[in-house]
Design a protein around this motif. Structure first.
Motif, mmCIF file in Angstrom:
data_model
loop_
_atom_site.group_PDB
_atom_site.id
_atom_site.type_symbol
_atom_site.label_atom_id
_atom_site.label_comp_id
_atom_site.label_asym_id
_atom_site.label_seq_id
_atom_site.Cartn_x
_atom_site.Cartn_y
_atom_site.Cartn_z
ATOM 1 N N LEU A 179 -80.052 29.195 -51.631
ATOM 2 C CA LEU A 179 -81.346 29.151 -51.455
ATOM 3 C C LEU A 179 -81.732 29.344 -50.176
ATOM 4 C CD1 LEU A 179 -84.236 28.109 -52.492
ATOM 5 C CD2 LEU A 179 -83.685 26.195 -51.469
ATOM 6 N N GLN A 180 -82.490 30.581 -49.867
ATOM 7 C CA GLN A 180 -82.740 30.917 -48.568
ATOM 8 C C GLN A 180 -84.439 30.746 -48.330
ATOM 9 O OE1 GLN A 180 -82.226 34.892 -46.948
ATOM 10 N NE2 GLN A 180 -79.826 34.541 -47.540
ATOM 11 N N VAL A 181 -84.776 30.187 -47.043
ATOM 12 C CA VAL A 181 -86.065 30.081 -47.126
ATOM 13 C C VAL A 181 -86.291 30.691 -45.459
ATOM 14 C CG1 VAL A 181 -88.200 28.418 -46.566
ATOM 15 C CG2 VAL A 181 -86.339 28.198 -48.375
ATOM 16 N N ALA A 182 -86.908 31.846 -45.545
ATOM 17 C CA ALA A 182 -87.148 32.367 -44.203
ATOM 18 C C ALA A 182 -88.609 32.705 -43.845
ATOM 19 C CB ALA A 182 -86.571 33.901 -44.144
ATOM 20 N N ASP A 183 -88.855 32.592 -42.587
ATOM 21 C CA ASP A 183 -89.880 32.747 -41.741
ATOM 22 C C ASP A 183 -89.820 33.721 -40.637
ATOM 23 O OD1 ASP A 183 -89.885 31.425 -39.267
ATOM 24 O OD2 ASP A 183 -89.692 29.942 -40.419
ATOM 25 N N ALA A 184 -90.965 34.236 -40.417
ATOM 26 C CA ALA A 184 -91.162 35.073 -39.283
ATOM 27 C C ALA A 184 -91.855 34.475 -38.040
ATOM 28 C CB ALA A 184 -91.801 36.354 -39.425
ATOM 29 N N GLY A 185 -91.627 33.299 -37.963
ATOM 30 C CA GLY A 185 -92.362 32.159 -36.955
ATOM 31 C C GLY A 185 -91.758 32.160 -35.693
ATOM 32 N N CYS A 186 -92.179 31.128 -35.072
ATOM 33 C CA CYS A 186 -91.647 31.079 -33.522
ATOM 34 C C CYS A 186 -90.170 30.946 -33.268
ATOM 35 C CB CYS A 186 -92.382 29.731 -32.723
ATOM 36 S SG CYS A 186 -91.996 28.171 -33.792
ATOM 37 N N GLY A 187 -89.446 30.497 -34.261
ATOM 38 C CA GLY A 187 -88.070 30.414 -34.093
ATOM 39 C C GLY A 187 -87.425 29.462 -33.095
ATOM 40 N N MET A 188 -86.144 29.309 -32.871
ATOM 41 C CA MET A 188 -85.958 28.066 -32.397
ATOM 42 C C MET A 188 -84.634 28.412 -31.260
ATOM 43 S SD MET A 188 -85.099 24.978 -34.956
ATOM 44 C CE MET A 188 -84.735 25.921 -36.653
ATOM 45 N N ASP A 189 -84.993 27.761 -30.099
ATOM 46 C CA ASP A 189 -83.721 28.143 -28.884
ATOM 47 C C ASP A 189 -82.399 27.423 -29.588
ATOM 48 O OD1 ASP A 189 -84.401 25.588 -28.392
ATOM 49 O OD2 ASP A 189 -85.545 26.154 -26.657
ATOM 50 N N ASP B 165 -89.065 33.698 -31.375
ATOM 51 C CA ASP B 165 -90.150 34.522 -31.628
ATOM 52 C C ASP B 165 -89.570 35.382 -32.812
ATOM 53 O OD1 ASP B 165 -91.755 33.427 -29.735
ATOM 54 O OD2 ASP B 165 -91.075 34.638 -28.212
ATOM 55 N N GLN B 166 -88.605 35.219 -33.396
ATOM 56 C CA GLN B 166 -88.053 36.156 -34.271
ATOM 57 C C GLN B 166 -88.134 35.516 -35.713
ATOM 58 O OE1 GLN B 166 -87.085 39.601 -33.909
ATOM 59 N NE2 GLN B 166 -87.983 39.054 -32.087
ATOM 60 N N GLY B 167 -88.107 34.042 -35.643
ATOM 61 C CA GLY B 167 -88.121 33.252 -36.838
ATOM 62 C C GLY B 167 -86.838 32.553 -37.271
ATOM 63 N N THR B 168 -86.916 31.935 -38.426
ATOM 64 C CA THR B 168 -85.906 31.008 -38.685
ATOM 65 C C THR B 168 -85.440 31.260 -40.233
ATOM 66 O OG1 THR B 168 -86.656 29.373 -37.191
ATOM 67 C CG2 THR B 168 -84.832 28.685 -38.964
ATOM 68 N N THR B 169 -84.164 31.516 -40.643
ATOM 69 C CA THR B 169 -83.859 31.572 -41.904
ATOM 70 C C THR B 169 -82.912 30.137 -42.222
ATOM 71 O OG1 THR B 169 -83.856 33.693 -42.162
ATOM 72 C CG2 THR B 169 -82.583 32.820 -43.666
ATOM 73 N N ALA B 170 -83.349 29.667 -43.162
ATOM 74 C CA ALA B 170 -82.445 28.352 -43.710
ATOM 75 C C ALA B 170 -81.674 28.838 -44.711
ATOM 76 C CB ALA B 170 -83.460 27.037 -43.871
ATOM 77 N N MET B 171 -80.365 28.562 -44.892
ATOM 78 C CA MET B 171 -79.624 28.789 -46.131
ATOM 79 C C MET B 171 -79.108 27.442 -46.618
ATOM 80 S SD MET B 171 -78.076 32.132 -44.404
ATOM 81 C CE MET B 171 -78.446 31.352 -42.729
ATOM 82 N N VAL B 172 -79.319 27.227 -47.743
ATOM 83 C CA VAL B 172 -78.655 25.956 -48.629
ATOM 84 C C VAL B 172 -77.737 26.513 -49.516
ATOM 85 C CG1 VAL B 172 -79.493 24.094 -49.960
ATOM 86 C CG2 VAL B 172 -80.930 24.799 -48.362
ATOM 87 N N TYR B 173 -76.703 26.121 -49.164
ATOM 88 C CA TYR B 173 -75.405 26.405 -50.234
ATOM 89 C C TYR B 173 -75.452 25.185 -51.350
ATOM 90 C CZ TYR B 173 -74.668 30.267 -47.221
ATOM 91 O OH TYR B 173 -75.127 31.361 -46.394
ATOM 92 N N ILE B 174 -75.681 25.284 -52.536
ATOM 93 C CA ILE B 174 -75.735 24.402 -53.450
ATOM 94 C C ILE B 174 -74.671 24.426 -54.622
ATOM 95 C CG2 ILE B 174 -77.370 23.472 -55.385
ATOM 96 C CD1 ILE B 174 -79.511 25.034 -54.105
#
Lengths: 637, 123
Positions: free
Chosen positions: A564-574, A620-629
């Motif tokens: 399950l991938q949830v991706a945004d083009a948001g502020c991202g994280m350092d 500033d590029q975004g974050t992608t969360a990947m859940v392996y189920i």
């Protein structure tokens, strides 16, 4: 030595008398005595000379001296005319004689005779030998012990050193002149006052025991010396000198320093261990099984046992008896880890000294002398996680409630939409009940189906809110994710678009349905927040086959997984934020905007399924969360 | 009696709204999304629009933006499933911002909607 014998002479006449007189005089002497002429002819001898001559004196008078006495006679002859002394050892008797020869002349023109009077000095000689021997032994002993000896005369402060004293000081006896100042220069500057005190103490008649100080040799090397001395008294009992030994104790001092350093290190380590908030125990395998060698203060506090009462005991002393099979099973695993020198972490029911129990987390780490060998020492860390466990459960529950609150908007929307036809159609139906039964039946169908849908929504909410431990089972993952997305969609800011790529088909996952909603909700909410409520959140669900390498990187087994991938083009994280986002209550959101539990809960849920959560992010590029189920096995092919 | 464009993706809600409007003699054309609604607006003339907000393809907010952006001041009644006090519901205030004449919250009764239609038609 034989007793004096009778006078051995010929018949008495005038010359006999003269003879007799000499003879009588000789016999009167308490020592062996002989008279020799210049040709080593024995002129006369007394009876006491029998042993020295090894002959009966009367029988050899008139003959040239022979036998053992010959050599001394010869010596006496060679220095004839001078009073002389000599000593010799009788080769047969082991007797030592001190010989004095007095030259005598009967007439002015007559021959010079030697009157030789001997003294038995055997006893003195033996004593002398003993002294020499003991001196030699002492010399040898001091040489072996590398001891120097010294003597200081009180009146003149004159100093005598044994040869080894010079060796110890790196000095040559020829070039070193003893003065208080010349010695002072050798002494280490920091020890000069100390040494001066030793010196004065000695001169004041005080004994020295173990006086230690440093010297700097000419070559610059530093040595530690140790003095032991005592006061010497003269025949009248008056002290006149100090005498003592000196030895190089540098190596001992170094060892002592090392030992002190080691002791200090140990003290620091022990104190540090006692200050540790974690219970630490060290086990050793001196006996047939690992036994307690050390425990720190926290370990004592946790268990209620004193270190002394645990010493030499097995760690099984903490094993809670009469516990469920599960607790016992964990303890067996601890034993297995110890037997096989393996590291491990265990959650155990532990019993305190007073019989009360606590939930302990015990980590076992083997300490190996050599890689591959069985460990002989183990370090154990013990924490009481009873409260942690309770708190974690409370946290999970409160987060669930928070999530439920977030869902309420979506739930309300669903219910409102379902109530709309119920309310409107039941009202309209009443108006036409008598005129249009066909339409009314149609209304009832819609009302009933809306009611059923509303019931399902309510059930879903109740399931979600339930406190039960989640049971994992095979569920169609596509339906679960779509349901969750539908529910949360209306709660999202309107300018957040959800882009869905649901490609998992009929795949089944080993999950808990409520938790799937929680995971999806948290990830999508986070994504929306990261974009300030405006933008596209991409949700992708698919089955994938992980090879060994990518699976290993995720600490998962290779094979079929649902991603399950949830991706945004948001502020991202350092990197810093990324490293902490799984911590409970770590939040980048403004106060009141969230509890910061989201990702930590997602993580704990996913790990609880046996899966993994991975985040990729760039500022500033975004974050992608990947859940392996975990995929259910029926779908694994 | 007015001709009303009803924009609603849920068939059950759509049915109930249509029946309410019909009970007062209004005629309706139905669209299941904003896109369908724009198509219908090109084909017919309407006295008012009743629109849901959450719909696939194009939602009610986007539809309103399009209509007002094109200078069309046709009366619009938004029917919202969001509870008016739900913290995560942005829909109603937004609907007003984007030019809805009135917002009616689901579930509403016959009289509420008819009153709203009457109000916007009178303005």
């Amino acid at each position: 030595m034989t007793a004096p014998s009778a006078i051995k002479t010929s018949a008495p006449d005038r010359s006999d008398f003269a003879q007799l007189t000499v003879q009588t005089w000789l016999e009167a002497l308490p020592s062996p005595a002989v008279v020799l002429d210049g040709d080593m002819v024995l002129v006369a001898a007394n009876g006491r000379a029998e042993d020295m001559l090894q002959s009966y004196p009367a029988s050899v008078v008139g003959a040239i001296v022979n036998g053992p006495f010959r050599s001394i006679a010869d010596r006496v002859r060679r220095i004839a005319g001078i009073e002389t002394q000599a000593w010799f050892e009788h080769p047969l008797g082991g007797t030592w004689y001190y010989v004095t020869a007095y030259p005598v002349q009967a007439r002015a023109d007559g021959p010079v005779l030697q009157v030789v009077i001997a003294t038995d000095i055997t006893r003195q000689k033996h004593a002398e030998f003993e002294i020499r021997e003991s001196e030699a032994r002492l010399e040898e002993a001091t040489r072996i012990a590398q001891l120097g000896t010294y003597k200081v005369y009180w009146d003149t402060e004159a100093v005598q050193w044994s040869p080894h004293m010079y060796v110890l000081h790196g000095l040559s006896p020829d070039s070193f002149v003893h003065t208080p100042d010349s010695y002072r220069e050798i002494v280490h500057p920091e020890d000069r006052d100390l040494h001066e005190r030793y010196r004065r103490n000695q001169l004041e008649g005080k004994a020295l025991h173990g006086a230690e100080y440093r010297i700097i040799r000419k070559d610059g090397t530093m040595r530690w010396l140790r003095l032991d001395g005592r006061v010497l008294f003269d025949a009248d009992g008056e002290p006149y000198a100090s005498f003592g030994t000196c030895q190089d104790v540098t190596e001992g001092k170094q060892r002592e320093q090392e030992l002190k350093h080691l002791l200090r290190r140990n003290t620091i380590l022990y104190e540090a261990l006692d200050a540790s908030p974690i219970g630490v125990a060290v086990l050793t395998t001196d006996g047939p099984r690992p036994e307690v060698f050390y425990v720190n203060a926290e370990f004592e506090r946790l268990t209620g046992h004193k270190a002394s009462s645990l010493a030499k005991r097995s760690i099984g002393a903490l094993r809670a008896e009469d516990q469920s099979g599960v607790a016992g099973g964990e303890w067996d695993k601890v034993n297995l880890a110890l037997q096989t020198s393996r590291a491990g972490a265990f959650e155990l029911t532990c019993v305190r000294r007073d019989g009360t129990t606590f939930l302990g987390q015990l980590e076992v780490a083997p300490v190996r002398d050599h890689p591959g060998r069985e460990a002989t020492v183990f370090v154990l860390n013990l924490r009481d996680i009873t409260i942690d466990r309770q708190r974690a459960e409370q946290l999970l529950q409160s987060q669930k409630m928070e999530a439920l609150g977030q869902l309420s908007g979506g739930v309300a929307h669903e219910i409102n939409n379902l109530l709309q036809p119920v309310l409107a159609l039941s009202d309209l139906g009443q108006d036409i009940a008598d005129t249009d039964p066909v339409k009314v039946r149609k209304y009832f169908e819609v009302i009933a189906s809306s009611g059923r849908k509303a019931r399902d929504v309510v059930r879903q909410v109740l399931t979600f809110a339930r406190r039960d431990a989640p049971q994992l089972a095979a569920y169609p993952i596509t339906a679960l994710v779509e349901d969750a997305l539908r529910l949360l969609q209306s709660g999202l800011p309107p300018e957040i678009k959800l882009m869905q790529q649901i490609e998992a088909g009929e795949a089944e996952a080993l999950v808990n349905p409520t938790q799937v909603s929680q995971v999806v909700l948290n990830l999508v909410k986070n994504a929306a927040d990261a974009m300030d409520g405006k933008g596209t959140v991409s949700v992708r669900l698919r089955s994938i086959d992980l090879d060994a390498a990518p699976a290993g990187a995720l600490a998962l087994a290779p094979g079929r997984w649902i991603e399950l991938q949830v991706a945004d083009a948001g502020c991202g994280m350092d990197a810093y934020t990324l490293s902490r986002v799984f911590e409970p209550f770590f939040t980048t959101k403004l106060a009141g905007k969230g509890t910061g539990l989201g990702l930590s809960v997602v993580y704990s849920i996913v790990v609880g399924w046996g899966g993994m959560l991975k985040l990729e992010s760039e500022v500033d590029q975004g974050t992608t969360a990947m859940v392996y189920i975990p995929a259910a096995h029926s779908d694994a092919s | 009696m007015a001709h009303i464009l009803l924009v609603e993706d849920s068939p059950e809600v759509s049915l109930s709204v249509r029946e309410i409007l019909a009970s007062a003699g209004h005629t309706t054309e139905e669209a299941a999304s904003g896109k369908e609604a724009l198509k219908a607006l090109k084909g017919s003339k309407f006295d008012a629009i009743v629109s849901d907000i959450w719909m696939p393809e194009m939602d009610g907010i986007a539809l309103l933006k399009e209509i007002r952006g094109a200078g069309n001041d046709i009366p619009v009644v938004v029917i919202s499933g969001g509870a008016p006090n739900a913290p995560l519901t942005y829909t109603a205030p937004l609907a007003a911002t984007f030019g809805a004449n009135l917002v009616v919250y689901k579930p509403f009764e016959k009289a509420e909607l008819l009153k709203a239609i009457e109000t916007v038609l009178a303005d």
